[in-house]
Design an enzyme around this catalytic site. Structure first.
Site, PDB file in Angstrom:
ATOM      1  N   GLU A  54       0.886  -1.175  -0.021  1.00  0.00           N
ATOM      2  CA  GLU A  54       0.056   0.100  -0.184  1.00  0.00           C
ATOM      3  C   GLU A  54       0.805   1.285  -0.262  1.00  0.00           C
ATOM      4  OE1 GLU A  54      -2.674  -0.577   3.476  1.00  0.00           O
ATOM      5  OE2 GLU A  54      -3.429  -2.334   2.342  1.00  0.00           O
ATOM      6  N   HIS A 101     -10.348  -5.723  -2.446  1.00  0.00           N
ATOM      7  CA  HIS A 101     -11.534  -5.065  -1.715  1.00  0.00           C
ATOM      8  C   HIS A 101     -12.671  -4.635  -2.265  1.00  0.00           C
ATOM      9  CE1 HIS A 101      -9.194  -6.860   2.115  1.00  0.00           C
ATOM     10  NE2 HIS A 101      -8.306  -5.901   1.503  1.00  0.00           N
ATOM     11  N   ASP A 145     -12.703  -9.709  -1.324  1.00  0.00           N
ATOM     12  CA  ASP A 145     -13.854  -9.622  -0.456  1.00  0.00           C
ATOM     13  C   ASP A 145     -14.789  -8.601  -1.413  1.00  0.00           C
ATOM     14  OD1 ASP A 145     -12.844  -7.303   0.518  1.00  0.00           O
ATOM     15  OD2 ASP A 145     -12.668  -8.030   2.429  1.00  0.00           O
TER      16      ASP A 145
HETATM   17  O1  G3I Z   1      -5.450  -7.968  18.603  1.00  0.00           O
HETATM   18  C1  G3I Z   1      -5.873  -6.705  19.191  1.00  0.00           C
HETATM   19  C2  G3I Z   1      -6.677  -7.241  20.525  1.00  0.00           C
HETATM   20  O2  G3I Z   1      -5.518  -7.423  21.397  1.00  0.00           O
HETATM   21  C3  G3I Z   1      -7.265  -5.835  21.050  1.00  0.00           C
HETATM   22  O3  G3I Z   1      -8.136  -6.031  22.131  1.00  0.00           O
HETATM   23  C4  G3I Z   1      -8.354  -5.289  19.820  1.00  0.00           C
HETATM   24  C5  G3I Z   1      -9.042  -3.955  20.360  1.00  0.00           C
HETATM   25  O4  G3I Z   1      -9.299  -3.219  19.240  1.00  0.00           O
HETATM   26  O5  G3I Z   1      -7.574  -5.348  18.577  1.00  0.00           O
HETATM   27  C6  G3I Z   1      -6.874  -6.244  18.242  1.00  0.00           C
HETATM   28  O6  G3I Z   1      -6.147  -5.709  16.930  1.00  0.00           O
HETATM   29  C7  G3I Z   1      -6.930  -5.672  16.061  1.00  0.00           C
HETATM   30  C8  G3I Z   1      -6.529  -6.682  14.957  1.00  0.00           C
HETATM   31  O7  G3I Z   1      -6.829  -6.435  13.740  1.00  0.00           O
HETATM   32  C9  G3I Z   1      -6.641  -8.031  15.253  1.00  0.00           C
HETATM   33  O8  G3I Z   1      -7.993  -8.509  15.363  1.00  0.00           O
HETATM   34  C10 G3I Z   1      -6.707  -4.292  15.569  1.00  0.00           C
HETATM   35  O9  G3I Z   1      -7.385  -3.288  16.326  1.00  0.00           O
HETATM   36  C11 G3I Z   1      -7.340  -3.906  14.107  1.00  0.00           C
HETATM   37  O10 G3I Z   1      -6.862  -2.803  13.523  1.00  0.00           O
HETATM   38  C12 G3I Z   1      -6.710  -5.126  13.144  1.00  0.00           C
HETATM   39  O11 G3I Z   1      -7.531  -4.876  11.806  1.00  0.00           O
HETATM   40  C13 G3I Z   1      -6.679  -5.445  10.823  1.00  0.00           C
HETATM   41  C14 G3I Z   1      -6.413  -4.375   9.785  1.00  0.00           C
HETATM   42  O12 G3I Z   1      -5.709  -5.043   8.763  1.00  0.00           O
HETATM   43  C15 G3I Z   1      -5.392  -3.583  10.347  1.00  0.00           C
HETATM   44  O13 G3I Z   1      -4.913  -2.709   9.513  1.00  0.00           O
HETATM   45  C16 G3I Z   1      -7.829  -6.576  10.254  1.00  0.00           C
HETATM   46  O14 G3I Z   1      -7.815  -7.595  11.293  1.00  0.00           O
HETATM   47  C17 G3I Z   1      -7.024  -7.224   8.741  1.00  0.00           C
HETATM   48  O15 G3I Z   1      -7.997  -7.790   8.250  1.00  0.00           O
HETATM   49  C18 G3I Z   1      -6.787  -5.847   8.028  1.00  0.00           C
HETATM   50  O16 G3I Z   1      -6.164  -6.323   6.998  1.00  0.00           O
HETATM   51  C19 G3I Z   1      -5.512  -5.478   5.829  1.00  0.00           C
HETATM   52  C20 G3I Z   1      -4.763  -5.979   5.195  1.00  0.00           C
HETATM   53  O17 G3I Z   1      -3.440  -6.319   6.069  1.00  0.00           O
HETATM   54  C21 G3I Z   1      -3.867  -5.065   4.325  1.00  0.00           C
HETATM   55  N1  G3I Z   1      -4.858  -4.620   3.302  1.00  0.00           N
HETATM   56  C22 G3I Z   1      -6.289  -4.143   3.825  1.00  0.00           C
HETATM   57  C23 G3I Z   1      -6.551  -5.223   4.760  1.00  0.00           C
HETATM   58  C24 G3I Z   1      -8.064  -4.797   5.281  1.00  0.00           C
HETATM   59  O18 G3I Z   1      -7.768  -3.682   6.267  1.00  0.00           O
END
Ligand code: G3I
Length: 302
Positions: free
Chosen positions: A127, A206, A237
């Site tokens: 990105e 996406h 997705d």
């Molecule tokens: O693990 C913590 C947890 O301990 C905490 O309690 C909770 C509270 O917010 O957060 C948890 O972390 C989250 C993590 O996902 C695991 O669930 C983060 O806040 C959250 O920001 C994170 O989101 C991820 C996102 O990337 C972050 O940029 C999504 O799961 C994931 O699907 C998404 O994937 C990205 C790709 O890497 C790149 N392309 C876009 C795609 C979608 O955004």
């Protein structure tokens, strides 16, 4: 064939999914994932904040959990992701200049040496381009270290694990007419001309109402492939999960010999980062949606 992975394998391709380590204790989740997919991308577990929470102190606990589940279930792994403006640990967010550049290099070396020889494809850089009509790089601390940060990342990655295919990965780059797509195209063309080691381009895919699927996606995939790189659909997705659109995306990949395979960004709608859009192939109860059948049929007739 009766599963996505086996159906894709008929043409030498794969069908993958993102896997979240926190769900590996859910047997409904693992039974679908184990049955249907033959490539795994750790959804968050190999990102910078997960793997190097303190500078120079690597942690592969969660990454290894996903990696080991994948290998024990006969699947290959796409590594995601080594250099990115997002999900940087706090220590990295506060760095800049030469210090950050060196930290990026050290991070790539640290993670890739742990997984050396074990990863089919690495998303080396994720990105790096801005949305909108500018065609510019996205502003970030990494970009501010100098425009060559991307090629430095790829050269570092090649030396760290020569067996891995090295990918550049981005979103909103599926529509051939978009400035962001053309900017990425120019970068890849330049890298190939100058011998920067890049093997593949990942199209996250996406698709939603703001950036919908367009049938010129096939032109995009063909155009990149013609530069001499492989292409892959890496985080698919689709808002609403139209069966027709899922079939179209599948057929676009099948139409391009250098399209390695497709990965959906989660197993069930309830596992999705955009669960409210019900964008995946399985519903929250693990049932196959019409989009599942459309993809399977496309793979079986392609
Ligand atoms: O693990 C913590 C947890 O301990 C905490 O309690 C909770 C509270 O917010 O957060 C948890 O972390 C989250 C993590 O996902 C695991 O669930 C983060 O806040 C959250 O920001 C994170 O989101 C991820 C996102 O990337 C972050 O940029 C999504 O799961 C994931 O699907 C998404 O994937 C990205 C790709 O890497 C790149 N392309 C876009 C795609 C979608 O955004």
């Amino acid at each position: 064939e009766s599963t996505l992975g086996a159906a894709a394998a008929q043409s030498g391709r794969y069908f993958g999914t993102a896997i979240a380590s926190g769900r590996l204790g859910d047997s409904a989740y693992t039974s679908i994932a184990g049955r249907e997919f033959n490539v795994v991308t750790p959804e968050n577990e190999m990102k910078i904040d997960a793997t190097e929470p303190q500078r120079g102190q690597f942690n592969f606990t969660a990454g290894d959990r996903v990696y080991n589940w994948a290998v024990q279930n006969g699947k290959r792994v796409r590594g995601h992701t080594l250099a990115w403006h997002s999900q940087q640990p706090g220590w990295m967010q506060s760095l800049g200049g030469g210090t950050l550049r060196q930290a990026m290099i050290d991070h790539i070396n640290g993670v890739m040496s742990h997984y050396k020889g074990k990863i089919a494809q690495w998303d080396v850089v994720n990105e790096a381009f801005a949305d909108g009509s500018s065609g510019a790089r996205r502003d970030s601390n990494l970009q501010r270290t100098g425009n060559d940060w991307i090629e430095v990342a790829f050269r570092t990655a090649r030396a760290a694990d020569p067996a891995a295919k090295l990918c550049y990965n981005d979103y909103n780059v599926e529509n051939w007419t978009w400035a962001k797509t053309q900017a990425m195209y120019s970068m890849v063309r330049d890298f190939k001309q100058r011998g920067v080691p890049i093997d593949c381009v990942g199209f996250q895919s996406h698709f939603n109402n703001d950036s919908p699927y367009n049938s010129n996606f096939r032109t995009t995939l063909q155009s990149f492939a013609a530069l001499g790189v492989d292409v892959a659909i890496t985080e698919l997705d689709i808002q609403g999960a139209s069966a027709t659109t899922y079939a179209n995306v599948t057929n676009d990949c099948l139409a391009v010999p250098r399209c390695l395979g497709l990965t959906v960004w989660g197993v069930r709608d309830t596992d999705s980062w955009r669960s409210e859009q019900t964008p995946l192939l399985f519903n929250g109860n693990g049932g196959k949606k019409p989009a599942y059948t459309a993809v399977l049929d496309a793979l079986n007739s392609g």
